[in-house]
Design a protein around this motif. Sequence first.
Motif, PDB file in Angstrom:
ATOM      1  N   SER A  73       0.985  -1.197   0.292  1.00 35.99           N
ATOM      2  CA  SER A  73      -0.098   0.431   0.465  1.00 35.99           C
ATOM      3  C   SER A  73       0.828   1.621   0.240  1.00 35.99           C
ATOM      4  N   ALA A  74       0.378   2.394  -0.404  1.00 36.46           N
ATOM      5  CA  ALA A  74       1.159   3.670  -0.312  1.00 36.46           C
ATOM      6  C   ALA A  74       2.163   4.107   0.892  1.00 36.46           C
ATOM      7  N   ASN A  75       0.945   3.661   2.393  1.00 36.99           N
ATOM      8  CA  ASN A  75       1.511   3.607   3.432  1.00 36.99           C
ATOM      9  C   ASN A  75       2.268   3.011   4.037  1.00 36.99           C
ATOM     10  N   GLN A  76       2.830   1.585   3.479  1.00 33.97           N
ATOM     11  CA  GLN A  76       3.623   0.647   3.386  1.00 33.97           C
ATOM     12  C   GLN A  76       4.889   1.895   2.542  1.00 33.97           C
ATOM     13  N   GLN A  77       4.491   2.065   1.818  1.00 34.89           N
ATOM     14  CA  GLN A  77       6.067   2.659   1.116  1.00 34.89           C
ATOM     15  C   GLN A  77       6.460   3.423   1.749  1.00 34.89           C
ATOM     16  N   ALA A  78       5.260   4.888   2.383  1.00 29.79           N
ATOM     17  CA  ALA A  78       5.683   6.003   3.453  1.00 29.79           C
ATOM     18  C   ALA A  78       6.590   5.681   4.532  1.00 29.79           C
ATOM     19  N   LEU A  79       5.996   3.877   5.004  1.00 28.47           N
ATOM     20  CA  LEU A  79       7.295   3.597   5.851  1.00 28.47           C
ATOM     21  C   LEU A  79       8.216   3.773   5.561  1.00 28.47           C
ATOM     22  N   LEU A  80       8.965   2.441   4.657  1.00 21.97           N
ATOM     23  CA  LEU A  80      10.020   2.559   3.568  1.00 21.97           C
ATOM     24  C   LEU A  80      10.752   3.467   3.789  1.00 21.97           C
ATOM     25  N   GLN A  81       9.544   4.798   3.026  1.00 19.39           N
ATOM     26  CA  GLN A  81      10.425   5.966   2.333  1.00 19.39           C
ATOM     27  C   GLN A  81      10.765   6.770   3.694  1.00 19.39           C
ATOM     28  N   SER A  82      10.506   6.544   4.543  1.00 23.39           N
ATOM     29  CA  SER A  82      10.780   7.216   6.051  1.00 23.39           C
ATOM     30  C   SER A  82      11.905   6.877   6.900  1.00 23.39           C
ATOM     31  N   ALA A  83      11.622   5.278   6.815  1.00 19.43           N
ATOM     32  CA  ALA A  83      13.314   3.958   7.386  1.00 19.43           C
ATOM     33  C   ALA A  83      14.535   4.655   6.511  1.00 19.43           C
ATOM     34  N   SER A  84      13.926   4.515   5.032  1.00 25.80           N
ATOM     35  CA  SER A  84      15.336   4.318   4.796  1.00 25.80           C
ATOM     36  C   SER A  84      16.127   5.540   4.377  1.00 25.80           C
ATOM     37  N   ASP A  85      14.975   7.354   5.293  1.00 28.41           N
ATOM     38  CA  ASP A  85      15.114   9.186   4.471  1.00 28.41           C
ATOM     39  C   ASP A  85      15.010   9.600   5.598  1.00 28.41           C
ATOM     40  N   SER A  86      14.327   9.620   5.991  1.00 27.92           N
ATOM     41  CA  SER A  86      13.828  10.493   6.900  1.00 27.92           C
ATOM     42  C   SER A  86      13.995  10.320   8.235  1.00 27.92           C
ATOM     43  N   CYS A  87      14.580   8.932   8.692  1.00 23.94           N
ATOM     44  CA  CYS A  87      14.338   8.394  10.030  1.00 23.94           C
ATOM     45  C   CYS A  87      15.501   7.439   9.670  1.00 23.94           C
ATOM     46  N   ARG A  88      16.928   7.661   9.019  1.00 26.90           N
ATOM     47  CA  ARG A  88      17.793   7.472   9.485  1.00 26.90           C
ATOM     48  C   ARG A  88      18.893   7.972  10.202  1.00 26.90           C
ATOM     49  N   THR A  89      18.587   8.926  11.058  1.00 25.80           N
ATOM     50  CA  THR A  89      19.627   9.869  11.517  1.00 25.80           C
ATOM     51  C   THR A  89      19.340   8.864  13.643  1.00 25.80           C
ATOM     52  N   ARG A  90      17.762   8.874  13.294  1.00 27.62           N
ATOM     53  CA  ARG A  90      17.571   7.833  14.166  1.00 27.62           C
ATOM     54  C   ARG A  90      17.912   6.479  14.279  1.00 27.62           C
ATOM     55  N   ILE A  91      17.754   5.881  13.389  1.00 27.70           N
ATOM     56  CA  ILE A  91      18.229   4.944  12.896  1.00 27.70           C
ATOM     57  C   ILE A  91      19.947   4.683  12.857  1.00 27.70           C
ATOM     58  N   ASP A  92      20.679   5.338  12.961  1.00 25.88           N
ATOM     59  CA  ASP A  92      22.007   5.249  13.669  1.00 25.88           C
ATOM     60  C   ASP A  92      21.774   5.983  14.659  1.00 25.88           C
ATOM     61  N   GLU A  93      20.866   6.094  15.700  1.00 26.48           N
ATOM     62  CA  GLU A  93      21.696   6.695  16.888  1.00 26.48           C
ATOM     63  C   GLU A  93      21.530   5.800  17.803  1.00 26.48           C
ATOM     64  N   VAL A  94      20.096   4.605  17.265  1.00 27.24           N
ATOM     65  CA  VAL A  94      19.622   3.153  18.624  1.00 27.24           C
ATOM     66  C   VAL A  94      20.201   2.260  18.153  1.00 27.24           C
ATOM     67  N   THR A  95      21.056   2.533  17.097  1.00 30.66           N
ATOM     68  CA  THR A  95      21.676   1.569  16.636  1.00 30.66           C
ATOM     69  C   THR A  95      23.568   1.720  16.774  1.00 30.66           C
ATOM     70  N   SER A  96      23.546   3.020  17.311  1.00 31.39           N
ATOM     71  CA  SER A  96      25.526   2.998  17.245  1.00 31.39           C
ATOM     72  C   SER A  96      25.917   2.208  18.882  1.00 31.39           C
ATOM     73  N   PRO A  97      26.748   2.000  18.558  1.00 25.60           N
ATOM     74  CA  PRO A  97      27.760   0.796  20.392  1.00 25.60           C
ATOM     75  C   PRO A  97      26.551   1.703  21.286  1.00 25.60           C
ATOM     76  N   CYS A  98      26.648   0.198  21.398  1.00 30.36           N
ATOM     77  CA  CYS A  98      26.122   1.116  23.315  1.00 30.36           C
ATOM     78  C   CYS A  98      24.468   1.238  23.327  1.00 30.36           C
ATOM     79  N   ALA A  99      24.498   1.861  22.141  1.00 25.93           N
ATOM     80  CA  ALA A  99      22.657   2.513  22.331  1.00 25.93           C
ATOM     81  C   ALA A  99      21.565   0.834  22.042  1.00 25.93           C
ATOM     82  N   MET A 100      20.078   1.105  22.961  1.00 26.62           N
ATOM     83  CA  MET A 100      19.217   0.529  23.210  1.00 26.62           C
ATOM     84  C   MET A 100      18.983  -0.525  21.796  1.00 26.62           C
ATOM     85  N   CYS A 101      19.584  -0.631  20.219  1.00 27.66           N
ATOM     86  CA  CYS A 101      19.160  -1.507  19.353  1.00 27.66           C
ATOM     87  C   CYS A 101      20.911  -2.045  18.915  1.00 27.66           C
ATOM     88  N   ASP A 102      21.664  -1.519  20.035  1.00 25.02           N
ATOM     89  CA  ASP A 102      23.169  -2.883  19.617  1.00 25.02           C
ATOM     90  C   ASP A 102      23.062  -4.001  19.360  1.00 25.02           C
TER      91      ASP A 102
END
Length: 114
Positions: A73-102
């Motif tokens: 769906s278009a909603n799923q497309q929006a999720l993918l685009q957010s995850a790959s573009d606008s939320c990249r900084t958040r992903i980098d933060e939570v996966t950085s060494p010692c962060a909650m998703c490391d």
Amino acid sequence: VAAAAAAASCPDVESFSSWVEELTRACTVSGSSWESCDWIACPCISTLKLVPVTNASHVSDCLYEALQDGRISANQQALLQSASDSCRTRIDEVTSPCAMCDAEKLERPECIEE
């Protein structure tokens, strides 16, 4: 033009579409907006890493094919685009060494609190 379209195709649109369904379940956006990126949590990160295509250009091809076929769906497309573009900084933060998703947090001596 047809040859170019045939060359740029998704290697496995069915697996890609199934992965998008899984991602939709893992990345719950309820109560927040796409732009806030608050919905990016560890289950979402884990599922993002399971993308069934390895070549980055294939992700775009699969997204296009899955949308054209009505598999996502278009909603799923929006999720993918957010995850790959606008939320990249958040992903980098939570996966950085010692962060909650490391994923290796427990093996890192610098992450162990005394």
